[in-house]
Design a protein around this motif. Structure first.
Motif, PDB file in Angstrom:
ATOM      1  N   GLU A   1       3.446   6.178  -5.373  1.00 58.36           N
ATOM      2  CA  GLU A   1       3.390   6.277  -6.837  1.00 58.36           C
ATOM      3  C   GLU A   1       2.184   7.090  -7.281  1.00 58.36           C
ATOM      4  O   GLU A   1       2.287   7.929  -8.180  1.00 58.36           O
ATOM      5  CB  GLU A   1       3.362   4.888  -7.466  1.00 58.36           C
ATOM      6  CG  GLU A   1       4.696   4.174  -7.389  1.00 58.36           C
ATOM      7  CD  GLU A   1       4.657   2.757  -7.960  1.00 58.36           C
ATOM      8  OE1 GLU A   1       3.596   2.330  -8.456  1.00 58.36           O
ATOM      9  OE2 GLU A   1       5.694   2.090  -7.901  1.00 58.36           O
ATOM     10  N   ALA A   2       1.037   6.883  -6.663  1.00 58.21           N
ATOM     11  CA  ALA A   2      -0.165   7.638  -7.018  1.00 58.21           C
ATOM     12  C   ALA A   2      -0.016   9.115  -6.671  1.00 58.21           C
ATOM     13  O   ALA A   2      -0.630   9.973  -7.296  1.00 58.21           O
ATOM     14  CB  ALA A   2      -1.381   7.047  -6.311  1.00 58.21           C
ATOM     15  N   ALA A   3       0.815   9.411  -5.679  1.00 55.98           N
ATOM     16  CA  ALA A   3       1.013  10.795  -5.244  1.00 55.98           C
ATOM     17  C   ALA A   3       1.878  11.604  -6.195  1.00 55.98           C
ATOM     18  O   ALA A   3       1.934  12.824  -6.087  1.00 55.98           O
ATOM     19  CB  ALA A   3       1.654  10.806  -3.858  1.00 55.98           C
TER      20      ALA A   3
ATOM     21  N   HIS B   1       3.740   6.334   7.720  1.00 59.22           N
ATOM     22  CA  HIS B   1       5.142   6.738   7.879  1.00 59.22           C
ATOM     23  C   HIS B   1       5.842   6.825   6.528  1.00 59.22           C
ATOM     24  O   HIS B   1       6.513   7.810   6.223  1.00 59.22           O
ATOM     25  CB  HIS B   1       5.849   5.730   8.795  1.00 59.22           C
ATOM     26  CG  HIS B   1       7.250   6.083   9.111  1.00 59.22           C
ATOM     27  ND1 HIS B   1       8.311   5.605   8.380  1.00 59.22           N
ATOM     28  CD2 HIS B   1       7.773   6.897  10.063  1.00 59.22           C
ATOM     29  CE1 HIS B   1       9.440   6.082   8.885  1.00 59.22           C
ATOM     30  NE2 HIS B   1       9.142   6.875   9.893  1.00 59.22           N
ATOM     31  N   ALA B   2       5.677   5.809   5.701  1.00 62.62           N
ATOM     32  CA  ALA B   2       6.329   5.790   4.385  1.00 62.62           C
ATOM     33  C   ALA B   2       5.798   6.900   3.491  1.00 62.62           C
ATOM     34  O   ALA B   2       6.584   7.575   2.803  1.00 62.62           O
ATOM     35  CB  ALA B   2       6.124   4.428   3.716  1.00 62.62           C
ATOM     36  N   VAL B   3       4.490   7.112   3.493  1.00 61.11           N
ATOM     37  CA  VAL B   3       3.913   8.163   2.657  1.00 61.11           C
ATOM     38  C   VAL B   3       4.412   9.533   3.110  1.00 61.11           C
ATOM     39  O   VAL B   3       4.764  10.387   2.288  1.00 61.11           O
ATOM     40  CB  VAL B   3       2.374   8.085   2.654  1.00 61.11           C
ATOM     41  CG1 VAL B   3       1.754   9.283   1.954  1.00 61.11           C
ATOM     42  CG2 VAL B   3       1.919   6.791   1.982  1.00 61.11           C
ATOM     43  N   LEU B   4       4.472   9.771   4.409  1.00 62.59           N
ATOM     44  CA  LEU B   4       4.977  11.046   4.916  1.00 62.59           C
ATOM     45  C   LEU B   4       6.416  11.310   4.467  1.00 62.59           C
ATOM     46  O   LEU B   4       6.778  12.436   4.148  1.00 62.59           O
ATOM     47  CB  LEU B   4       4.908  11.083   6.445  1.00 62.59           C
ATOM     48  CG  LEU B   4       3.561  11.379   7.050  1.00 62.59           C
ATOM     49  CD1 LEU B   4       3.591  11.145   8.566  1.00 62.59           C
ATOM     50  CD2 LEU B   4       3.132  12.803   6.745  1.00 62.59           C
ATOM     51  N   HIS B   5       7.215  10.265   4.446  1.00 63.73           N
ATOM     52  CA  HIS B   5       8.627  10.437   4.113  1.00 63.73           C
ATOM     53  C   HIS B   5       8.917  10.446   2.623  1.00 63.73           C
ATOM     54  O   HIS B   5       9.941  10.993   2.201  1.00 63.73           O
ATOM     55  CB  HIS B   5       9.460   9.353   4.802  1.00 63.73           C
ATOM     56  CG  HIS B   5       9.657   9.630   6.246  1.00 63.73           C
ATOM     57  ND1 HIS B   5      10.650  10.457   6.724  1.00 63.73           N
ATOM     58  CD2 HIS B   5       8.950   9.227   7.330  1.00 63.73           C
ATOM     59  CE1 HIS B   5      10.571  10.543   8.034  1.00 63.73           C
ATOM     60  NE2 HIS B   5       9.542   9.802   8.429  1.00 63.73           N
ATOM     61  N   HIS B   6       8.065   9.858   1.803  1.00 68.67           N
ATOM     62  CA  HIS B   6       8.414   9.693   0.391  1.00 68.67           C
ATOM     63  C   HIS B   6       7.481  10.371  -0.603  1.00 68.67           C
ATOM     64  O   HIS B   6       7.814  10.450  -1.783  1.00 68.67           O
ATOM     65  CB  HIS B   6       8.510   8.195   0.059  1.00 68.67           C
ATOM     66  CG  HIS B   6       9.554   7.493   0.860  1.00 68.67           C
ATOM     67  ND1 HIS B   6      10.904   7.658   0.636  1.00 68.67           N
ATOM     68  CD2 HIS B   6       9.448   6.643   1.911  1.00 68.67           C
ATOM     69  CE1 HIS B   6      11.583   6.940   1.507  1.00 68.67           C
ATOM     70  NE2 HIS B   6      10.727   6.311   2.294  1.00 68.67           N
ATOM     71  N   SER B   7       6.361  10.875  -0.167  1.00 67.41           N
ATOM     72  CA  SER B   7       5.427  11.523  -1.088  1.00 67.41           C
ATOM     73  C   SER B   7       5.940  12.897  -1.486  1.00 67.41           C
ATOM     74  O   SER B   7       6.415  13.664  -0.649  1.00 67.41           O
ATOM     75  CB  SER B   7       4.054  11.670  -0.427  1.00 67.41           C
ATOM     76  OG  SER B   7       3.202  12.421  -1.263  1.00 67.41           O
ATOM     77  N   THR B   8       5.814  13.209  -2.764  1.00 66.05           N
ATOM     78  CA  THR B   8       6.166  14.551  -3.234  1.00 66.05           C
ATOM     79  C   THR B   8       4.968  15.491  -3.133  1.00 66.05           C
ATOM     80  O   THR B   8       5.139  16.704  -3.203  1.00 66.05           O
ATOM     81  CB  THR B   8       6.649  14.507  -4.698  1.00 66.05           C
ATOM     82  OG1 THR B   8       5.626  13.913  -5.508  1.00 66.05           O
ATOM     83  CG2 THR B   8       7.933  13.708  -4.815  1.00 66.05           C
ATOM     84  N   ALA B   9       3.780  14.947  -2.978  1.00 63.99           N
ATOM     85  CA  ALA B   9       2.565  15.753  -2.821  1.00 63.99           C
ATOM     86  C   ALA B   9       2.348  16.061  -1.342  1.00 63.99           C
ATOM     87  O   ALA B   9       2.857  15.351  -0.472  1.00 63.99           O
ATOM     88  CB  ALA B   9       1.358  14.987  -3.373  1.00 63.99           C
ATOM     89  N   PRO B  10       1.590  17.103  -1.043  1.00 65.09           N
ATOM     90  CA  PRO B  10       1.203  17.340   0.350  1.00 65.09           C
ATOM     91  C   PRO B  10       0.459  16.118   0.896  1.00 65.09           C
ATOM     92  O   PRO B  10      -0.266  15.450   0.157  1.00 65.09           O
ATOM     93  CB  PRO B  10       0.264  18.549   0.265  1.00 65.09           C
ATOM     94  CG  PRO B  10       0.641  19.230  -1.008  1.00 65.09           C
ATOM     95  CD  PRO B  10       1.068  18.134  -1.943  1.00 65.09           C
ATOM     96  N   VAL B  11       0.658  15.836   2.181  1.00 64.93           N
ATOM     97  CA  VAL B  11       0.042  14.659   2.811  1.00 64.93           C
ATOM     98  C   VAL B  11      -0.791  15.114   4.000  1.00 64.93           C
ATOM     99  O   VAL B  11      -0.290  15.816   4.879  1.00 64.93           O
ATOM    100  CB  VAL B  11       1.117  13.649   3.289  1.00 64.93           C
ATOM    101  CG1 VAL B  11       0.468  12.453   3.977  1.00 64.93           C
ATOM    102  CG2 VAL B  11       1.998  13.206   2.152  1.00 64.93           C
TER     103      VAL B  11
ATOM    104  N   ALA C   1       0.814  -1.217   0.000  1.00 62.31           N
ATOM    105  CA  ALA C   1       0.000   0.000   0.000  1.00 62.31           C
ATOM    106  C   ALA C   1       0.848   1.269   0.000  1.00 62.31           C
ATOM    107  O   ALA C   1       0.522   2.231  -0.694  1.00 62.31           O
ATOM    108  CB  ALA C   1      -0.934  -0.005   1.199  1.00 62.31           C
ATOM    109  N   ALA C   2       1.937   1.288   0.753  1.00 60.18           N
ATOM    110  CA  ALA C   2       2.774   2.489   0.812  1.00 60.18           C
ATOM    111  C   ALA C   2       3.372   2.801  -0.555  1.00 60.18           C
ATOM    112  O   ALA C   2       3.376   3.961  -0.992  1.00 60.18           O
ATOM    113  CB  ALA C   2       3.883   2.312   1.853  1.00 60.18           C
TER     114      ALA C   2
END
Length: 161
Positions: free
Chosen positions: A116-118, A144-154, A110-111
């Motif tokens: 990738e979708a972000a 945790h992973a999305v916060l650290h690796h997303s280029t979009a605002p989270v 999921a992360a």
């Protein structure tokens, strides 16, 4: 809580959101996600953006060939997850009929699927369970992973178990 990264020389709108791209919501079909879905639908409606609801999943680990690896079984499992997501979204679609909703249940962690979708999203919405314990992590590995690796605002939406 919303995390917006500095984008170097790019101009960020006053509200901190990109002016293009869908709102992406990561949903766990085993949890109540009403607060998360309410926030995601409200943001998508406010910004006139599409909402992409995503639930990444992995088949159970196995040591040898088993029916779980059969493409038909995987397809049926994905279809079942998608049907569950559609049912979860029904009341929100009724409340926000102007929001275009895309539902996806890709195979994969999921992360990774959310990051990738972000890549072209205006906002990513993930959840965090409210915990009363002072010990241990208060966010899960996906958030945790999305916060650290997303280029979009989270946006992290706290919710009950």
């Amino acid at each position: 809580m919303v995390l917006v990264r500095s984008s170097g020389n790019a101009v960020t709108p006053a509200d901190g959101l990109r002016t293009h791209g869908a709102v992406v919501a990561g949903v766990d079909t085993r949890q109540l996600c009403d607060k998360l879905l309410a926030f995601a639908f409200e943001e998508a409606a406010h910004h006139r953006a599409a909402l992409h609801v995503l639930h990444g999943w992995t088949p159970p680990p196995i040591l040898s060939y088993a029916p779980a690896l059969d493409p038909v079984v995987l397809q049926e499992t994905a279809h079942g997850i998608t049907a569950t997501l559609q049912e979860m979204l029904r009341p929100w679609r009724d409340k926000f009929p102007s929001v275009e909703v895309e539902v996806r249940a890709p195979i994969g962690h999921a992360a990774i699927q959310l990051v990738e979708a972000a890549s072209d999203a205006s906002l990513v919405v993930v959840g965090r369970r409210i915990r009363s314990s002072t010990l241990g992590s208060h966010i899960g590995p996906i958030t945790h992973a999305v916060l650290h690796h997303s280029t979009a605002p989270v946006a992290v939406v706290a919710h009950d178990y």
